[in-house]
Design a protein around this motif. Structure first.
Motif, short mmCIF file in Angstrom:
data_model
loop_
_atom_site.label_atom_id
_atom_site.label_comp_id
_atom_site.label_asym_id
_atom_site.label_seq_id
_atom_site.Cartn_x
_atom_site.Cartn_y
_atom_site.Cartn_z
N GLY A 1 4.61 11.47 5.44
CA GLY A 1 3.19 11.16 5.57
C GLY A 1 2.67 10.35 4.40
O GLY A 1 3.41 9.57 3.80
N PHE A 2 1.41 10.58 4.07
CA PHE A 2 0.73 9.75 3.07
C PHE A 2 0.81 10.42 1.69
O PHE A 2 -0.12 11.13 1.29
N CYS B 1 -3.14 -3.65 1.86
CA CYS B 1 -3.22 -3.50 3.32
C CYS B 1 -1.91 -3.01 3.91
O CYS B 1 -0.91 -3.73 3.91
N MET B 2 -1.93 -1.77 4.41
CA MET B 2 -0.77 -1.27 5.14
C MET B 2 -0.50 -2.23 6.30
O MET B 2 -1.40 -2.55 7.07
N GLY C 1 6.36 2.58 2.94
CA GLY C 1 6.34 4.00 3.27
C GLY C 1 6.47 4.24 4.76
O GLY C 1 6.35 3.31 5.57
N ASP C 2 6.69 5.51 5.10
CA ASP C 2 6.78 5.88 6.52
C ASP C 2 5.44 5.63 7.22
O ASP C 2 5.39 5.24 8.39
N GLY C 3 4.34 5.81 6.49
CA GLY C 3 3.02 5.58 7.08
C GLY C 3 2.84 4.13 7.47
O GLY C 3 2.44 3.80 8.60
N THR C 4 3.15 3.25 6.55
CA THR C 4 3.04 1.82 6.84
C THR C 4 3.98 1.40 7.95
O THR C 4 3.63 0.65 8.84
N ALA D 1 0.83 -1.21 0.00
CA ALA D 1 0.00 0.00 0.00
C ALA D 1 0.86 1.25 0.00
O ALA D 1 2.00 1.23 0.45
N GLY D 2 0.31 2.33 -0.50
CA GLY D 2 1.03 3.60 -0.57
C GLY D 2 1.07 4.08 -2.00
O GLY D 2 0.33 3.60 -2.86
N SER D 3 1.98 5.04 -2.26
CA SER D 3 2.11 5.52 -3.63
C SER D 3 2.94 4.56 -4.46
O SER D 3 2.84 4.55 -5.69
N HIS D 4 3.77 3.76 -3.80
CA HIS D 4 4.72 2.93 -4.55
C HIS D 4 4.09 1.74 -5.29
O HIS D 4 4.62 1.36 -6.32
N SER E 1 0.49 9.09 -1.18
CA SER E 1 -0.55 8.55 -2.06
C SER E 1 -1.90 9.22 -1.81
O SER E 1 -2.51 9.78 -2.72
N ILE E 2 -2.33 9.20 -0.56
CA ILE E 2 -3.65 9.74 -0.26
C ILE E 2 -3.61 11.27 -0.32
O ILE E 2 -4.60 11.92 -0.65
N MET F 1 2.64 2.21 11.22
CA MET F 1 1.47 1.40 11.58
C MET F 1 1.88 0.03 12.12
O MET F 1 1.27 -0.48 13.05
C1 LIG Z 1 -4.65 -0.60 6.88
C2 LIG Z 1 -4.81 0.49 5.90
N1 LIG Z 1 -5.29 1.69 6.31
C3 LIG Z 1 -5.47 2.69 5.42
C4 LIG Z 1 -5.19 2.53 4.10
C5 LIG Z 1 -5.40 3.66 3.11
N2 LIG Z 1 -4.08 4.12 2.64
C6 LIG Z 1 -3.58 3.69 1.46
S1 LIG Z 1 -2.05 4.27 1.17
C7 LIG Z 1 -2.05 5.14 2.60
C8 LIG Z 1 -0.87 5.97 3.01
C9 LIG Z 1 0.39 5.18 3.08
O1 LIG Z 1 1.42 6.00 3.52
P1 LIG Z 1 2.91 5.60 3.33
O2 LIG Z 1 3.13 4.22 3.78
O3 LIG Z 1 3.77 6.62 3.95
O4 LIG Z 1 3.10 5.59 1.74
P2 LIG Z 1 3.03 6.86 0.76
O5 LIG Z 1 1.59 7.08 0.46
O6 LIG Z 1 3.65 8.02 1.44
O7 LIG Z 1 3.76 6.42 -0.45
C10 LIG Z 1 -3.24 4.98 3.30
C11 LIG Z 1 -3.55 5.63 4.58
C12 LIG Z 1 -4.71 1.24 3.71
N3 LIG Z 1 -4.43 0.93 2.45
N4 LIG Z 1 -4.51 0.26 4.63
#
Ligand SMILES: Cc1ncc(C[n+]2csc(CCOP(=O)(O)OP(=O)(O)O)c2C)c(N)n1
Ligand SMILES: [Mg+2]
Length: 658
Positions: free
Chosen positions: A535-536, A480-481, A505-508, A453-456, A538-539, A511
């Motif tokens: 941060g996110f 799924c992050m 990503g830093d978000g994942t 998950a993410g932009s990648h 992608s979103i 988490m």
């Molecule tokens: C468990 C879960 N919660 C929320 C989302 C929705 N979501 C998709 S990508 C994303 C952000 C991911 O952030 P990061 O890992 O930093 O990757 P980036 O988008 O910065 O590339 C979110 C919140 C998801 N896919 N899975």
């Protein structure tokens, strides 16, 4: 193992065992066979003990040291590890997962949904409340004034392909074969849940010895029926612009060679879904790259005009169909090869319900010397050359802009093919596409890329260059992050001879970093590339494309004046964090340092985390594609109203195929 061997019940030899002991003994005896190769189906069990399983399953595992038990840090991650292992094993092996009752059990629900959506077999064994009931409500029990026949484990029902609750120890005898039937079915597999009341796990029963015989489940290679095959052959012979959509079923069926031959002989181009990417080598003459919302220019252009789409092992998610806009030829028809009838019939297709390898071999033989036209072949080759050059460009930006209009591989954008130059280079932060380029180089012939998950995932779908089947392991059914690290650990356990790289990503990371501890415990070595973009991305990018300016997607402190999350950036020391969990950790400030860090990580025998900050402004563009995310129909915000108008226009391209 335990129990009085040799007792008899109605002339049948029996063994007196607890329900949990019988369950473990049964699991040890299950094998699968395909193409004459036999494997034990269960590599062991992962999980966490609590009062709901320690005395039952826990005791039985202790008595069976030859059945591997892996203690994980979070039950959800345990299921992800099992799913990653199953995916990397082409569904021929998996883990069982044990949890206590209550929160330990419900932690597995996300994992169950992920496995079922991705059609991956995992056996879930949540503990359950006392079947005896006299001591209810027990700790963590959900009570209901309407019935005593309910509990949190009922939440597994919609996310499981088979679900049962074992109220009496002898119910195992009829439930376990059903569980195995579903787990080993190429069409029906997914999560199987057997809820195990904590008292019943410890109860003894005289189990028939037969239950513990070695059993070898045949993984069927279903043959297509003659009529369907004939229809498929006629459709291909009629088509002027056929296009194959290669889905995950090709890998699961180990049909890479069959598809390679079929595509090479017929000249039909092959576009790849997230799950199917890498079935063929990236430089195979017919491979035109990713299709759909995160697709390549080559695949998406061919899809627009295709008159026959041959879907193989695909479930046609909205990313693959670009929300039903990918196929614009008014006369387009579909033909689907799929082990599951459900998927074979999608989009009004000619259904070929069969194993991918068998169907491709028979189809190839029936087509004889049939080939696409010379003009179409030239067009395919030209598009492929152009696309390969575009990927090379994105791997080596050297300070040029990537060509995207917003960060995060936004699927809504359409690429400018010749981006402008920007000053920069040297010690600057790399673009995400350059990080991918460095990883492709480092991964070599047999490296495995894992992400979710993410932009990648979008960028990786477009840019990653797979050289060996299963070298691209993207979980994009549930996206799924938190899947990435345990999923990668599963992939490494499935084939320890391959180097496994995780892109997250830093978000994942924030988490779910905790399975790094499990990786250290189990001596599982993976290479984690942690992209820090604050941060996110992608979103955030999606939010901006919706006219919402990235609201709530940056990692920033709450500003005292504005009252919003737009204060100072939050400084997280990811290197120190990863180190504290037991990983080797490296900070890479630029592309050269990243390349060096990747080599250092490969030489390590310990899980390594490489932290790299990226330039979010240098994003990979979209290529002639679209993804439907509904925009607010009414709003006080002018920016949203503008986007809504464009959205309504774009949606007109969505089609029905019936
Ligand atoms: C468990 C879960 N919660 C929320 C989302 C929705 N979501 C998709 S990508 C994303 C952000 C991911 O952030 P990061 O890992 O930093 O990757 P980036 O988008 O910065 O590339 C979110 C919140 C998801 N896919 N899975
Ligand atoms: Mg991020």
């Amino acid at each position: 193992m335990a129990g009085g061997c040799g007792s008899r019940r109605a002339g049948m030899k029996t063994r007196r065992m607890t329900m949990a002991q019988a369950l473990i003994e049964f699991l040890k005896q299950q094998h699968v066979e395909r193409d004459g190769r036999e494997h034990a189906f269960f590599a062991g069990m992962v999980g966490i003990f609590g009062h709901g399983n320690v005395a039952g399953i826990g005791q039985a595992l202790q008595e069976n040291p030859d059945f591997l038990y892996i203690l994980v840090r979070n039950e959800q991650a345990g299921v992800h590890m099992a799913a990653g292992f199953a995916k990397a094993s082409n569904r021929l092996r998996t883990f069982a997962c044990t949890s206590s009752i209550g929160p330990g059990a419900t932690n597995m629900i996300t994992g169950a949904a992920l496995a079922t959506i991705n059609r991956l077999p995992v056996l879930l064994l949540p503990g359950d409340i006392f079947a005896r009931r006299n001591v209810a409500p027990v700790l963590q029990q959900l009570e209901s004034p309407a019935t005593q026949d309910t509990g949190v484990n009922d939440c597994f029902k919609p996310v499981s392909r088979y679900w049962d609750r074992i109220y009496r120890p002898e119910q195992l005898i009829t439930s376990l074969p059903e569980a195995m039937r579903v787990l080993t079915s190429p069409a029906d597999c997914g999560a199987v849940t057997l809820a195990l009341p904590q008292d019943v796990q410890t109860e003894a029963y005289d189990y028939p010895e037969e239950l513990f015989r070695k059993r070898v489940w045949l993984i069927r290679r279903g043959e297509p029926d003659r009529e369907s095959l004939e229809r498929a052959v006629r459709a291909i012979k009629r088509a002027e612009r056929p296009l194959i959509v290669c889905g995950g079923g090709v890998l699961m069926s180990e049909a890479s060679q069959a598809l390679d031959d079929f595509a090479a002989r017929t000249g039909i181009p092959v576009a790849e879904t997230q799950a199917g990417k890498g079935a063929l080598k990236w430089d195979h003459a017919q491979v035109v790259g990713a299709i759909g919302a995160t697709g390549s220019l080559a695949a998406n252009r061919l899809a627009h005009e295709a008159d026959l789409v041959i879907g193989i092992g695909t479930r046609y998610s909205d990313f693959t169909t670009a929300s039903m806009t990918a196929f614009q030829n008014p006369n387009v028809k579909f033909m689907n090869i799929n082990a599951a009838e459900f998927d074979a019939y999608k989009l009004g297709a000619i259904p070929v319900v069969a194993d991918a390898r068998v169907a491709l071999e028979q189809l190839g033989a029936a087509l004889g010397a049939h080939k696409v036209s010379a003009a179409y072949a030239t067009e395919i080759a030209e598009l492929k050359t152009k696309w390969d050059a575009e990927v090379d460009r994105l791997f080596h930006l050297n300070g040029r802009v990537a060509g995207g209009s917003s960060a995060g591989g936004d699927a809504r954008t359409t690429a400018g093919e010749t981006p402008a130059l920007q000053s920069g280079g040297g010690s600057r932060k790399p673009a995400q596409s350059e990080v991918i380029g460095a990883m492709v180089e480092s991964a070599g012939e047999r490296g495995v890329l894992v992400s979710a998950a993410g932009s990648h995932p979008g960028d990786l779908h477009k840019l990653w260059r797979t050289r060996t089947p299963n070298g691209y392991h993207m979980e994009y059914g549930y996206s799924c992050m938190g899947y990435e690290i345990p999923g990668a650990m599963g992939a490494k356990l499935a084939d320890p001879t391959r180097e496994v790289f995780v892109f997250l990503g830093d978000g994942t990371y924030l988490m779910a970093p905790s399975e790094i501890v499990t990786a250290v415990q189990e001596h599982i070595k993976i290479v984690i590339v942690l992209v820090d973009n604050g941060g996110f991305a992608s979103i955030g990018s999606l939010s901006r494309s919706l006219g919402q300016g990235g609201f709530g997607t940056l990692y920033r402190a709450r500003d005292k004046k504005s009252g919003q999350l737009d204060g100072e950036p939050l400084e997280v020391d990811f290197v120190a964090n990863a180190r504290s969990l037991g990983a080797h950790a490296i900070k890479a400030a630029n592309l050269d340092e990243l390349k060096k860090a990747l080599e250092e990580a490969k030489a390590m025998d310990r899980t390594t985390v490489i932290v790299v900050e990226t330039d979010v402004t240098a994003s990979v563009p979209g290529y002639d594609s679209w993804w439907d995310v509904a925009v607010a129909e009414v709003s006080e915000m002018e920016s949203v109203r503008e986007v809504r108008a464009k959205y309504e226009e774009a949606r007109r391209r969505e089609r029905y195929f019936v």
